[in-house]
Design a protein around this motif. Structure first.
Motif, mmCIF file in Angstrom:
data_model
loop_
_atom_site.group_PDB
_atom_site.id
_atom_site.type_symbol
_atom_site.label_atom_id
_atom_site.label_comp_id
_atom_site.label_asym_id
_atom_site.label_seq_id
_atom_site.Cartn_x
_atom_site.Cartn_y
_atom_site.Cartn_z
ATOM 1 N N VAL A 284 31.463 -27.940 22.913
ATOM 2 C CA VAL A 284 30.258 -28.769 22.791
ATOM 3 C C VAL A 284 29.628 -29.015 24.157
ATOM 4 C CG1 VAL A 284 29.400 -31.053 22.155
ATOM 5 C CG2 VAL A 284 31.016 -29.872 20.657
ATOM 6 N N CYS A 285 30.451 -29.233 25.183
ATOM 7 C CA CYS A 285 29.920 -29.511 26.522
ATOM 8 C C CYS A 285 29.260 -28.283 27.143
ATOM 9 C CB CYS A 285 31.040 -30.008 27.435
ATOM 10 S SG CYS A 285 31.679 -31.648 27.008
ATOM 11 N N VAL A 286 29.840 -27.108 26.904
ATOM 12 C CA VAL A 286 29.343 -25.886 27.546
ATOM 13 C C VAL A 286 28.108 -25.333 26.853
ATOM 14 C CG1 VAL A 286 29.910 -23.469 28.060
ATOM 15 C CG2 VAL A 286 31.577 -25.275 28.522
ATOM 16 N N GLU A 287 28.105 -25.354 25.522
ATOM 17 C CA GLU A 287 27.006 -24.753 24.765
ATOM 18 C C GLU A 287 25.826 -25.721 24.660
ATOM 19 O OE1 GLU A 287 26.836 -21.714 23.785
ATOM 20 O OE2 GLU A 287 28.908 -21.125 24.202
ATOM 21 N N LYS A 288 24.718 -25.373 25.286
ATOM 22 C CA LYS A 288 23.545 -26.251 25.277
ATOM 23 C C LYS A 288 22.964 -26.425 23.883
ATOM 24 C CE LYS A 288 22.156 -25.339 30.047
ATOM 25 N NZ LYS A 288 21.064 -24.884 30.942
ATOM 26 N N THR A 289 23.153 -25.436 23.008
ATOM 27 C CA THR A 289 22.623 -25.553 21.648
ATOM 28 C C THR A 289 23.341 -26.627 20.841
ATOM 29 O OG1 THR A 289 24.130 -23.788 20.921
ATOM 30 C CG2 THR A 289 21.898 -23.137 21.595
ATOM 31 N N LEU A 290 24.507 -27.052 21.324
ATOM 32 C CA LEU A 290 25.282 -28.083 20.621
ATOM 33 C C LEU A 290 25.056 -29.472 21.202
ATOM 34 C CD1 LEU A 290 28.695 -26.216 20.144
ATOM 35 C CD2 LEU A 290 26.807 -26.425 18.525
ATOM 36 N N HIS A 291 24.124 -29.594 22.121
ATOM 37 C CA HIS A 291 23.826 -30.902 22.709
ATOM 38 C C HIS A 291 22.905 -31.687 21.798
ATOM 39 C CE1 HIS A 291 24.887 -29.401 27.051
ATOM 40 N NE2 HIS A 291 25.910 -29.353 26.203
ATOM 41 N N GLN A 292 23.436 -31.993 20.614
ATOM 42 C CA GLN A 292 22.729 -32.751 19.599
ATOM 43 C C GLN A 292 23.604 -33.939 19.185
ATOM 44 O OE1 GLN A 292 21.287 -30.225 16.360
ATOM 45 N NE2 GLN A 292 21.336 -28.445 17.720
ATOM 46 N N VAL B 97 34.272 -26.033 9.392
ATOM 47 C CA VAL B 97 33.168 -26.285 8.469
ATOM 48 C C VAL B 97 31.804 -26.200 9.149
ATOM 49 C CG1 VAL B 97 32.151 -27.961 6.878
ATOM 50 C CG2 VAL B 97 34.636 -27.694 6.986
ATOM 51 N N LEU B 98 31.678 -26.753 10.346
ATOM 52 C CA LEU B 98 30.385 -26.742 11.021
ATOM 53 C C LEU B 98 30.113 -25.351 11.582
ATOM 54 C CD1 LEU B 98 30.315 -30.172 12.891
ATOM 55 C CD2 LEU B 98 29.315 -29.568 10.706
ATOM 56 N N GLN B 99 29.168 -24.661 10.973
ATOM 57 C CA GLN B 99 28.898 -23.262 11.324
ATOM 58 C C GLN B 99 28.478 -23.110 12.771
ATOM 59 O OE1 GLN B 99 25.779 -21.547 11.900
ATOM 60 N NE2 GLN B 99 26.837 -19.555 12.034
ATOM 61 N N GLN B 100 27.718 -24.084 13.288
ATOM 62 C CA GLN B 100 27.244 -23.988 14.661
ATOM 63 C C GLN B 100 28.398 -24.033 15.656
ATOM 64 O OE1 GLN B 100 26.049 -25.839 12.300
ATOM 65 N NE2 GLN B 100 23.799 -25.855 12.279
ATOM 66 N N ILE B 101 29.405 -24.857 15.383
ATOM 67 C CA ILE B 101 30.576 -24.924 16.258
ATOM 68 C C ILE B 101 31.463 -23.703 16.044
ATOM 69 C CG2 ILE B 101 32.694 -26.202 16.764
ATOM 70 C CD1 ILE B 101 31.229 -28.766 16.224
ATOM 71 N N ILE C 176 27.754 -34.441 19.597
ATOM 72 C CA ILE C 176 28.230 -35.378 20.614
ATOM 73 C C ILE C 176 29.161 -36.406 19.986
ATOM 74 C CG2 ILE C 176 27.508 -37.184 22.230
ATOM 75 C CD1 ILE C 176 24.951 -35.566 22.687
ATOM 76 N N PHE C 177 28.816 -36.870 18.784
ATOM 77 C CA PHE C 177 29.682 -37.829 18.087
ATOM 78 C C PHE C 177 31.009 -37.173 17.685
ATOM 79 C CE2 PHE C 177 25.539 -39.996 16.738
ATOM 80 C CZ PHE C 177 25.616 -40.903 17.796
ATOM 81 N N VAL C 178 30.961 -35.906 17.278
ATOM 82 C CA VAL C 178 32.189 -35.169 16.957
ATOM 83 C C VAL C 178 33.047 -35.037 18.210
ATOM 84 C CG1 VAL C 178 33.124 -32.923 16.272
ATOM 85 C CG2 VAL C 178 31.231 -33.916 14.994
ATOM 86 N N CYS C 179 32.394 -34.754 19.329
ATOM 87 C CA CYS C 179 33.089 -34.650 20.611
ATOM 88 C C CYS C 179 33.780 -35.972 20.960
ATOM 89 C CB CYS C 179 32.078 -34.265 21.691
ATOM 90 S SG CYS C 179 32.803 -33.802 23.273
#
Length: 309
Positions: A46-54, A288-292, A58-61
Motif C-alpha cells: 500500500v505504501c509503495v503503490e501510488k494507485t493504492l493511496h486511497q 479479496v481486494l483485486q487492487q491489492i 490506508i485504513f486496511v494498512c
C-alpha cells in the motif's frame, strides 16, 4: 498484603512437559513470523503503490499495523515462557502487556467502525465521497482511532493501579486486566462499572457497523456496479469483523467460565483474538481486494525466462 510494585505474578497455563512446550514453541514462532510477514507485505504494498493511496487501503494498512502491535504484545512473552522453567512477570511488565493487548482490541473496534463509515459514504453517497473523505479527514480519523483507544485503556489501567492486591497467581498464559482485578483485596465496583461502560460502548460500535451494513445492502441493490463494490470491499470488512468478534467472545467466555480441564484448548481459545485476526485480516484483504491482489501476486510468481533470440 505487599507493595504492588514488588509483586511478581506467576502465570499458569503452560504446565505441559518440556517436550510439548518445544513443539508449541515451533508452532508459535512460525505463526508469529507468518503474521509479521503477511501484514508487512500488505503495508509495504500500500505504501509503495501510488494507485493504492486511497482511504480504504490506508485504513486496511492501519488495521494491519494494529495487527502487528497486537501479535507483538503476546508472542514474544509466550515464546520466552515456552522455553523457560518459570513463568513469571513483574507488576510493571504485566500492566505494560495489558496496555498493549487492550490498545490493540480497542483500536481494532475503532478501525472497523471507521472502515464501515468509509464504505457507507462510498456506496450510499458516492458523489460526496471525494469531498468528505479528504486526506485531512482520513488523517483525523486515524488520529482519533488511536487516541481514543489509548484513552480507554489508560483509564482502565489507572483504575487497576489504585487496587491493593492480595495475590500473585494469574491463571492464564498472558496478563489481562480482569485477571489482575480479581486479585484485589478491596472492592472493585468502580472497575466493574467502567468495564460495563466499555462493553456498552463497543457493543454500540458493533451495532453502528451492522446498521451501516443494512444501508449498504440496500444501496448495493441499486446497480450492478454498487453490488460489485459491496462484494469487493464490504464483504472482507464484514468477515474481519465477525472473525474478531468471535475470537473476542471466546476469550471473554474463557475468562469468566473457563475451568481447569483441557488446558491446551483453553489456552488456544483465550489467545485466539491475539492470534487469528492479525493473521487472517491481511490474507482476507490481500485475496479479496483485486487492487491489492494484483500488486502483490506478481512478486510471488516465478519469473519467466526471456527467450534467446
Amino acid at each position: 498484603m505487599e507493595n504492588n510494585s514488588e509483586i511478581v505474578f506467576v502465570l499458569h497455563g503452560l504446565n505441559d512437559s518440556l517436550t510439548n512446550r518445544q513443539v508449541y514453541f515451533g508452532f508459535a514462532l512460525m505463526s508469529y513470523l507468518c503474521t509479521i510477514f503477511v501484514n508487512l507485505t500488505l503495508i509495504i504494498t500500500v505504501c509503495v503503490e501510488k494507485t493504492l493511496h486511497q482511504p480504504i487501503y490506508i485504513f486496511v494498512c492501519n488495521l494491519c499495523f494494529n495487527g502487528i502491535c497486537g501479535a507483538s504484545s503476546f508472542y514474544p512473552k509466550l515464546l520466552h515462557d515456552l522455553l523457560a522453567d518459570s513463568h513469571v512477570v513483574s507488576y510493571a511488565g504485566c500492566l505494560g502487556q495489558i496496555m498493549a493487548v487492550y490498545s490493540y482490541v480497542f483500536c481494532e473496534f475503532a478501525s472497523l467502525t471507521v472502515m464501515a463509515y468509509d464504505r457507507y459514504i462510498a456506496i450510499c453517497k458516492p458523489l460526496q465521497y471525494r469531498t468528505v473523505m479528504t486526506p485531512q479527514k482520513v488523517g483525523q480519523l486515524l488520529l482519533l482511532t488511536w487516541c481514543f483507544s489509548l484513552l480507554e485503556i489508560t483509564v482502565g489501567v489507572l483504575l487497576t493501579l489504585r487496587l491493593p492486591l492480595c495475590g500473585r497467581h494469574i491463571h492464564k498464559i498472558f496478563c489481562t486486566n480482569w485477571e489482575v482485578v480479581k486479585l484485589s483485596c478491596t472492592s472493585t465496583t468502580l472497575n466493574n462499572v467502567y468495564g460495563f461502560v466499555l462493553i456498552f460502548l463497543h457493543c454500540s460500535q458493533t451495532g453502528l457497523i451492522l446498521v451501516s451494513y443494512v444501508q449498504l445492502v440496500r444501496a448495493s441493490l441499486r446497480s450492478r456496479s454498487d453490488r460489485k463494490k459491496f462484494m469487493q470491499t464490504c464483504l472482507p470488512h464484514l468477515t474481519t469483523l465477525l472473525v474478531f468478534l468471535a475470537s473476542l467472545m471466546f476469550d471473554t467466555l474463557y475468562s469468566r467460565y473457563g475451568g481447569s480441564s483441557l488446558q491446551a484448548l483453553q489456552n488456544a481459545l483465550a489467545a485466539e483474538f491475539l492470534v487469528v485476526p492479525p493473521l487472517v485480516n491481511p490474507i482476507i484483504y490481500g485475496i479479496v481486494l483485486q487492487q491489492i491482489r494484483s500488486k502483490i501476486l506478481p512478486h510471488f510468481r516465478p519469473q519467466t525466462k526471456m527467450s534467446l533470440t
